[in-house]
Design a protein around this motif. Sequence first.
Motif, mmCIF file in Angstrom:
data_model
loop_
_atom_site.group_PDB
_atom_site.id
_atom_site.type_symbol
_atom_site.label_atom_id
_atom_site.label_comp_id
_atom_site.label_asym_id
_atom_site.label_seq_id
_atom_site.Cartn_x
_atom_site.Cartn_y
_atom_site.Cartn_z
ATOM 1 N N GLY A 1 -1.281 -7.782 5.752
ATOM 2 C CA GLY A 1 -0.673 -7.051 6.866
ATOM 3 C C GLY A 1 0.286 -5.995 6.392
ATOM 4 O O GLY A 1 0.673 -5.115 7.163
ATOM 5 N N GLY A 2 0.712 -6.084 5.122
ATOM 6 C CA GLY A 2 1.559 -5.051 4.536
ATOM 7 C C GLY A 2 2.812 -4.796 5.336
ATOM 8 O O GLY A 2 3.466 -5.717 5.831
ATOM 9 N N CYS A 3 3.140 -3.530 5.471
ATOM 10 C CA CYS A 3 4.411 -3.162 6.112
ATOM 11 C C CYS A 3 4.403 -3.327 7.619
ATOM 12 O O CYS A 3 5.440 -3.131 8.254
ATOM 13 N N ASP B 1 8.539 -9.091 -0.912
ATOM 14 C CA ASP B 1 8.876 -7.672 -0.993
ATOM 15 C C ASP B 1 8.655 -7.235 -2.446
ATOM 16 O O ASP B 1 8.986 -7.973 -3.382
ATOM 17 N N TRP B 2 8.123 -6.039 -2.642
ATOM 18 C CA TRP B 2 7.936 -5.519 -3.993
ATOM 19 C C TRP B 2 9.276 -5.152 -4.644
ATOM 20 O O TRP B 2 9.336 -4.909 -5.844
ATOM 21 N N LEU C 1 12.743 -10.427 5.337
ATOM 22 C CA LEU C 1 11.722 -10.326 4.298
ATOM 23 C C LEU C 1 12.141 -9.374 3.181
ATOM 24 O O LEU C 1 11.574 -9.422 2.083
ATOM 25 N N MET C 2 13.113 -8.520 3.464
ATOM 26 C CA MET C 2 13.538 -7.552 2.462
ATOM 27 C C MET C 2 14.234 -8.248 1.304
ATOM 28 O O MET C 2 15.016 -9.175 1.505
ATOM 29 N N ARG C 3 13.912 -7.807 0.114
ATOM 30 C CA ARG C 3 14.440 -8.369 -1.136
ATOM 31 C C ARG C 3 14.088 -9.849 -1.310
ATOM 32 O O ARG C 3 14.772 -10.578 -2.031
ATOM 33 N N ALA D 1 20.220 5.762 -6.749
ATOM 34 C CA ALA D 1 18.873 5.292 -6.454
ATOM 35 C C ALA D 1 18.825 4.739 -5.035
ATOM 36 O O ALA D 1 19.857 4.384 -4.455
ATOM 37 N N ARG D 2 17.641 4.685 -4.476
ATOM 38 C CA ARG D 2 17.448 4.132 -3.142
ATOM 39 C C ARG D 2 16.473 2.961 -3.193
ATOM 40 O O ARG D 2 15.474 3.001 -3.910
ATOM 41 N N TYR D 3 16.791 1.945 -2.414
ATOM 42 C CA TYR D 3 15.905 0.785 -2.264
ATOM 43 C C TYR D 3 14.774 1.149 -1.317
ATOM 44 O O TYR D 3 15.014 1.719 -0.248
ATOM 45 N N TRP D 4 13.548 0.800 -1.711
ATOM 46 C CA TRP D 4 12.372 1.052 -0.872
ATOM 47 C C TRP D 4 11.706 -0.275 -0.504
ATOM 48 O O TRP D 4 11.017 -0.876 -1.339
ATOM 49 N N PRO D 5 11.898 -0.763 0.707
ATOM 50 C CA PRO D 5 11.191 -1.982 1.117
ATOM 51 C C PRO D 5 9.684 -1.729 1.202
ATOM 52 O O PRO D 5 9.247 -0.751 1.801
#
Length: 641
Positions: free
Chosen positions: A143-145, A118-119, A112-114, A133-137
């Motif tokens: 149900g969200g995260c 995913d936002w 589901l990531m990217r 920078a860091r990726y934030w899933p």
Amino acid sequence: MAPTFPASRLSKITLAAASVALCLVLRYFHRRKGTYAALFGDPAKLAQRVKSREEDYDFDEYDVVIVGGGTAGCVLASRISEDPNIRVLLLEAGSSSIQNPFAIIPASYSKLMRSKHDWNLQTVSQANAGSKARYWPRAKLLGGCTCMNAMIFHIGAPEDYDEWVLLQKGQEGASQWAFKEFDKYIRKFEKFTPSSEYPLVDASLRGKSGPVHTGYGYASYGTKQFIEACANAGIPAVPDLNTHKGTMGVSKVMTYITPQGRRCTAEYAYLTAEVLARPNLKVITNAHVTRILFDKSGATPRAVGVEFTQKEGETFRVKARKEVVVSAGAVHSPHILMLSGVGPADHLKEHGIPVVADLPGVGSHLMDHVVIDLNIMDKSKSGIGHLKGETVLDGLKLMRELFTYKLTGRGALTTNIAETIAFVRSTDPKLFPPDQYPADHIDDQTSGPGAPDIELFFSPMGYLKHGQGKLRPGHYFSLHGVLLRPTSTGTIRLKSRNPEDPPEIDPKYLSTQNDVATLVRAARLLTRILHTEPLASMVDPAGAEDAALDHTFHDLDDAAVADAIRRKAETLYHPACTARMAPKEDGGVVDPFLRVHGIPNLRVVDASVFPTIVSGHTAAPVLAVAEKAAELIVAAVRSAH
């Protein structure tokens, strides 16, 4: 003559076939029974289109409007609508996850990531963490995260909640957050399934009748070796890390999993067909909330509605007669508040947003758990790396696992990846002898003498950057160290007043020496455990020749370890504290009843209200906070009738 393909292409074909089979089989075997009367409602029937002149119409009316259908939002919608006299609307920017195969099968959440679910958030460059920078899933789903995490059921330390009381500084209602009071909400949401493999768990200390299933998934060979190695290194093995007895020690992870092997998301648990059939509950998906609407004619502003857009670009509004509840998570809740005029006045004015309430704490005090990953070549070849399907053989093994899962609800696909977990204190003299680790290098940031500030866990596969990076084909396991009580705090801020623009995220990772020093100790302890039997026997010495692996990490001096930590640091997906429950003068945003200071009918309910971050995983505390908040909201609405 039959066509031939190179091995790399054949691997991709095999993996693609396995993925298709996965989707088809899971969609069939996990179809939700019942009807969805409330779900996917036509917004034109449940809300009012915005016209050229706002005063020309009255828009649809609800008692409670909930912004965000993530972990907390699902709880709130279900519990509040238990009262048939309260009309509830839940707005979610994403879609339903109930038949999404990657939100069903426990091991597949990284798929589901990217993705469109995913936002796809990024932090700003982190000056003290490799200047990258860091990726934030962040899941964009009902149900969200809970759809896109490692399913770890962990409540934190009991002292964490007693600390929350102290941080309220005597405000009315503060004592209700003490662990002895709050624990009942943890038990309220839980339905524990005992396992014969873990007979020492005291089921009387677990919840029995809640909607959220907890239990045990797959345990790899290395999981058991890690537990024994930890015990031999001085970390006691315990049966349960989620009781009033505390959370110190090492144990097999308890997860959010049904007896049939399904991931138990907040949507699956709370938005059942029976709940969605309630005439007083409506749910609109693909509803991107752009702002909260206020009536500012009285002595204090009052939340009166919500504006949202749909994919087609249409704008709708709904009216809230009693309460608006923001439950969009620790990133998007402060974002929505600021877009609505609730936040630091100077910052809002910079973006031309009229100030409804000057609350400097909105978007401030951002806290997150930082993790470092050490990847090791596995001589035992007992891991579950084949679930990635990166080779032809792995693809075939994946298909075998799929059918095992389909037929039995068991097997490696029920792993949560982070299979075993340990909690320790960086100041424990048994683990960190003072002659080797001078005490003046660490300030105790724990919530109490029985609470940890370091988490360690084991995964029966190797991975880089949340599984988005690649290791060479082979057999791996990985060890992980987590900073549980960071002293570095950051911010969520607006990039612009355009709701379509993501917020600016700056966690300011590792901006204090104490955070780095604590992670250095975590790394030292991990490498000590790695070289302790029986885990040591799993280490393939050939891995020392691969620069992408961490076989020689123990040879580094403290300065080199610290440098590696800054480069390796990643999020553990636990942002919190951006709308803190604390006095306004201390940077608080909500009071102990989760009401926004100065706007009594606007509440925030999610991890952003944590006064400070818990020393563990955040899903269980959010579920419990939402259970409690639902009671508070129902009581307030009833008293207002």
